[in-house]
Enzyme design. Structure first.
Site, PDB file in Angstrom:
ATOM      1  N   GLY A   1      41.410  29.876  40.043  1.00 26.16           N
ATOM      2  CA  GLY A   1      42.285  30.771  40.798  1.00 26.16           C
ATOM      3  C   GLY A   1      42.078  32.219  40.394  1.00 26.16           C
TER       4      GLY A   1
ATOM      5  N   GLY B   1      39.223  33.310  38.009  1.00 26.28           N
ATOM      6  CA  GLY B   1      37.794  33.204  38.313  1.00 26.28           C
ATOM      7  C   GLY B   1      37.285  31.779  38.293  1.00 26.28           C
TER       8      GLY B   1
ATOM      9  CG  ASP C   1      38.777  24.750  50.905  1.00 26.27           C
ATOM     10  OD1 ASP C   1      38.381  23.785  50.229  1.00 26.27           O
ATOM     11  OD2 ASP C   1      39.966  24.920  51.221  1.00 26.27           O
TER      12      ASP C   1
END
Ligand code: AMP
Length: 314
Positions: free
Chosen positions: A209, A212, A241
Site C-alpha cells: 500500500g 510501496g 491491480d
C-alpha cells in the site's frame, strides 16, 4: 511510447463496487481486478480482457474499454444476471479496509471461454478471481512467454489447494503483505517471501500500500519500490491491480525475459500506475492519462530515492 504492442490477456473480476472512505462514498463505482489491470496495462500493451458481467453493467465502461484500446470481446454479458458486487469501507489510514459485502452473482456459474486466437497471447495475467478459474484459463493457453497472477485473502481461506496449484505454475505472483502473512503464517516479510517462493512462486511482488512494494526475484535478489507520497488519496481501490497492469504491461512491452533490471523497472511502472489510480474513484484517473504523464511520473519516482550524489563519509 512506441508502436509495437504485444498481446496481454487478463482474466479477472469485473465489478460494481460500493466504496466508502472516511471522507467520501461512491455507490456504483466500476471496479474489479481485471478492470483496473486492463485500464493501466492498456498504455503499454494490447490488452484482451476475459470476464463476465450482468445486464446491470454500465455501457459507459464498455465504451471506455474501447477508447482505451482494451479488447473486451472476451467479456461475457449475461442478460439475465447481475454483475459481481463488492462493498468495502476504508479505515482512517486509507491503507486498511474491511469487506462489507461480496456478491459473486454471475461469477458463481462462470466458465471462462477464450475468443479464437486468445489462447496464443504471449503474455497472461490471472488477476484476482477464484483460483479454479485462473487454472482453467492457464491450462488453455499455448505457452505464454510470461504469466503473472494475483489473489486475495478470501481465496487463501477457502480455496488454498487450488491457489497453491496456480502459484506453482506462474512466473510472477503479486500479493499484498497481509495476504503473504496469511498464506505462510510468517509475520516477517522476508521469511514470508521465502516461504512463498518455496511454494513454487519464482518471482514475487509483495505490495504494501502506501509503503510501496518489495520484489523477491528468482535469483534470490530483492528490490524495494516506494509509493509516491500523496497529500490526498481519494480511493485506494484497484491500486494493486493497477500496479500489476503497469508491471506486466512494461514487461510485455520490453519483450525480454524478466531479469534483474527489467523487473526493477517494471516495479516502478507498477508504482506509477498505482499512484495514478488512487487519485480518483474507480478508473477515473487511469482513463485520462497519456504517455507523457506516465513518463513524467516515472521520473518523479526516480528522483524520490535518488541518492547517487549523496556524500559518502570516508
Ligand atoms: P485491489 O484494491 O487492487 O485489491 O482490488 C479491488 C477490487 O477487487 C475491487 O474493485 C473489487 O471489485 C475486487 N474484488 C473484491 N473482492 C473480490 C473477490 N473475492 N474476487 C475478485 N475480485 C474481488
Amino acid at each position: 511510447m512506441s508502436v509495437e504492442r504485444p498481446d496481454l490477456l487478463v482474466v479477472g473480476s469485473v465489478a460494481i463496487d460500493w466504496i466508502i472512505t472516511p471522507s467520501a462514498e461512491r455507490e456504483e463505482s466500476v471496479g474489479g481486478s481485471a478492470t483496473f489491470f486492463a485500464m493501466a496495462a492498456a498504455y503499454f500493451a494490447s490488452v484482451r480482457l476475459v470476464g463476465v458481467v450482468g445486464a446491470d453493467f454500465p455501457q459507459r465502461t464498455l465504451a471506455d474499454f474501447r477508447a482505451a484500446g482494451v479488447d473486451a470481446a472476451g467479456l461475457r454479458i449475461v442478460e439475465d444476471g447481475l454483475t459481481f458486487r463488492w462493498k468495502g469501507r476504508y479505515h482512517e489510514n486509507m491503507n486498511d479496509r474491511t469487506t462489507l459485502e461480496t456478491h459473486l452473482n454471475v461469477f458463481e456459474s462462470f466458465v471462462p471461454s477464450l475468443p479464437p486466437g486468445y489462447e496464443s497471447s504471449e503474455y497472461l495475467f490471472l488477476a484476482n478471481i477464484q483460483p479454479q478459474l485462473q487454472l482453467q484459463v492457464f491450462e488453455r493457453m499455448v505457452g505464454p512467454r510470461l504469466c503473472g497472477m494475483d489473489t486475495m485473502n478470501l481465496w487463501i481461506d477457502v480455496a488454498r489447494d487450488d491457489l497453491l496449484r496456480v502459484i506453482a505454475k506462474v512466473d510472477v505472483l503479486t500479493i499484498n503483505e497481509e495476504e503473504a502473512r496469511l498464506l505462510t503464517g510468517e509475520h516477517n516479510l522476508v521469511k514470508a517471501a521465502r516461504g512463498i517462493q518455496r511454494m513454487g512462486a519464482r518471482n514475487l511482488v509483495i505490495k504494501r500500500g502506501e509503503y510501496g512494494a518489495l520484489l523477491f526475484d528468482e535469483s534470490g535478489d530483492f528490490f524495494v519500490a516506494p509509493a509516491l507520497p500523496l497529500e490526498e488519496v481519494i480511493d485506494p481501490t484497484g491500486a494493486g491491480d493497477s500496479f500489476a497492469g503497469g508491471f506486466m504491461g512494461y514487461l510485455a512491452r520490453r519483450g525480454v525475459p524478466p531479469s534483474g533490471a527489467s523487473l526493477r523497472t517494471a516495479m516502478i511502472y507498477g508504482s506509477v500506475m498505482a499512484s495514478f489510480c488512487v487519485e480518483g474513484f474507480s478508473y477515473d484517473r487511469l482513463r485520462e492519462l497519456d504517455a507523457a504523464a506516465i513518463q513524467a511520473r516515472f521520473r518523479r519516482f526516480a528522483q524520490l530515492t535518488d541518492f547517487a550524489h549523496a556524500h559518502l563519509l570516508s
